[in-house]
Structure formats: C-alpha cells, structure tokens
Write an enzyme that holds these catalytic residues in place. Structure first.
Site, mmCIF file in Angstrom:
data_model
loop_
_atom_site.group_PDB
_atom_site.id
_atom_site.type_symbol
_atom_site.label_atom_id
_atom_site.label_comp_id
_atom_site.label_asym_id
_atom_site.label_seq_id
_atom_site.Cartn_x
_atom_site.Cartn_y
_atom_site.Cartn_z
ATOM 1 N N HIS A 143 3.518 40.185 63.115
ATOM 2 C CA HIS A 143 2.736 41.444 62.707
ATOM 3 C C HIS A 143 3.277 42.488 61.846
ATOM 4 C CE1 HIS A 143 5.013 43.170 65.945
ATOM 5 N NE2 HIS A 143 4.420 44.297 65.669
ATOM 6 N N LYS A 171 6.844 44.920 56.654
ATOM 7 C CA LYS A 171 7.874 45.933 56.835
ATOM 8 C C LYS A 171 9.293 45.701 55.904
ATOM 9 C CE LYS A 171 6.628 48.845 60.761
ATOM 10 N NZ LYS A 171 7.178 48.956 62.046
ATOM 11 N N HIS A 226 -3.051 47.898 63.467
ATOM 12 C CA HIS A 226 -2.754 49.306 63.456
ATOM 13 C C HIS A 226 -4.365 49.867 63.487
ATOM 14 C CE1 HIS A 226 1.276 50.365 64.048
ATOM 15 N NE2 HIS A 226 1.941 49.351 63.228
#
Length: 193
Positions: free
Chosen positions: A57, A61, A115
């Site tokens: 997930h 990043k 999100h």
C-alpha cells in the site's frame, strides 16, 4: 508483528527503495489487516489477496522526496499535495513489479484507494462509502491504527488514547461497521504493546 514475506518482488523493491520505518509499517498494516479480515470473516483466498495489497500500500512513498517524507514538522499545503501522490505512485509501482493482468489491475486499484475516506474527503479520487473497495476500507483502518499507535518521524511519541481518536473518525474517515467489528481486536492489540 512481521510475518514471513515470500514475495520476492516486494523484498527486492524494499531492499533498494524503501526505508526500514516504511518496511515495518507496511508489514504491520498487512498483519493488522489479516486479523481484521478474520473478524469480518473473509475467506482464505480473499485474505491472501488483502495481505498482498496491504503489503504494497505505501510503496509509492519511495518516490516522495525525503525532505517531504521525513519532515519533522507539519507539511505545507504544497508538500501535502506531493505526499498525497504516494497512492498513485503505489498503484503504478505495484503494476510495475508484478505480472500485469486483470487480478493485478484490481489489486492496484485497491492500493490506490487506501486513503479514501468513508465521507468522501479522502484522496486521490474522493470516492465515498461503499464505492470504496472493501479491501481499501480495511487497509485504511489498519493503516490508521498502526500510524497512531507507533512513534513516527514527525511524532516521536505515541498517541495516548488511539481508540478514542478512531471513534472520532468513525463515519468520517473510516467505515463504522468494519471499525466496530474490530474494536475488541484493537483493544487486544493495544494491550499487547
């Protein structure tokens, strides 16, 4: 909380492009999501799919500049917009490292939407309610639980009453049904920390 990871693509990606903090967080989220799946009675096949989605997930990043990702103070509005791109990057990177087929496309969609908020205020697509895929809703709650119960670079302390905070999010950021079905699971996890 880390289970044995058998996905070679994931391990290779993490070894080269991921911090230890994000690696641990992703594993924690995957393991919490599995426990949540038990509470809501997902079948074994669904749980295996959910585990992989949760594990990947936050891989996006790795494409966020470190000055933003590890900033110790509040992000500026521009920095926050950069940070929000990680869901799209996670979707793209997941499709890059796996065999691209119909199943992986659906898993990538789940990863993209981790999100999204129950009330439609999330990102990247501002979908809401049951339009958010079930696995994304589970990962959302597991992600929040891990984030607020562990120390973070921008918050080097634990939040004192994490379940109270999650109750405030209920029906807004997170789905009430899934949260309530897992409430005692979260209490048990907190008692073991």
């Amino acid at each position: 909380m880390i289970q044995n990871i058998k996905n070679v693509n994931y391990l290779n990606l993490m070894k080269h492009d991921f911090s230890l903090e994000l690696f641990i967080h992703s594993n924690n989220v995957a393991n919490i999501a599995m426990k949540m799946a038990d509470e809501i009675k997902l079948c074994a096949g669904e749980k295996q799919i959910l585990y992989e989605e949760a594990l990947y997930h936050d891989i996006g990043k790795s494409k966020i500049p470190e000055a933003v990702l590890y900033k110790k103070s509040r992000l500026s509005p521009d920095e926050w917009e950069i940070m929000k791109q990680h869901t799209i990057y996670s979707q793209e990177l997941y499709l890059y490292v796996v065999d691209n087929n119909g199943n992986s496309t659906e898993k990538a969609r789940i990863i993209r939407h981790h999100h999204e908020n129950w009330d439609g205020t999330g990102y990247p697509d501002k979908i809401m309610g049951e339009d958010i895929p079930l696995h994304s809703r589970i990962i959302r709650i597991a992600d929040i639980f891990d984030a607020i119960t562990q120390r973070r670079i921008y918050r080097p302390y634990r939040i004192e009453n994490p379940l109270n905070l999650m109750e405030e999010m209920e029906g807004k950021e997170i789905e009430s049904y899934i949260f309530r079905k897992n409430y005692y699971l979260f209490k048990r996890l907190l008692a073991n920390q």
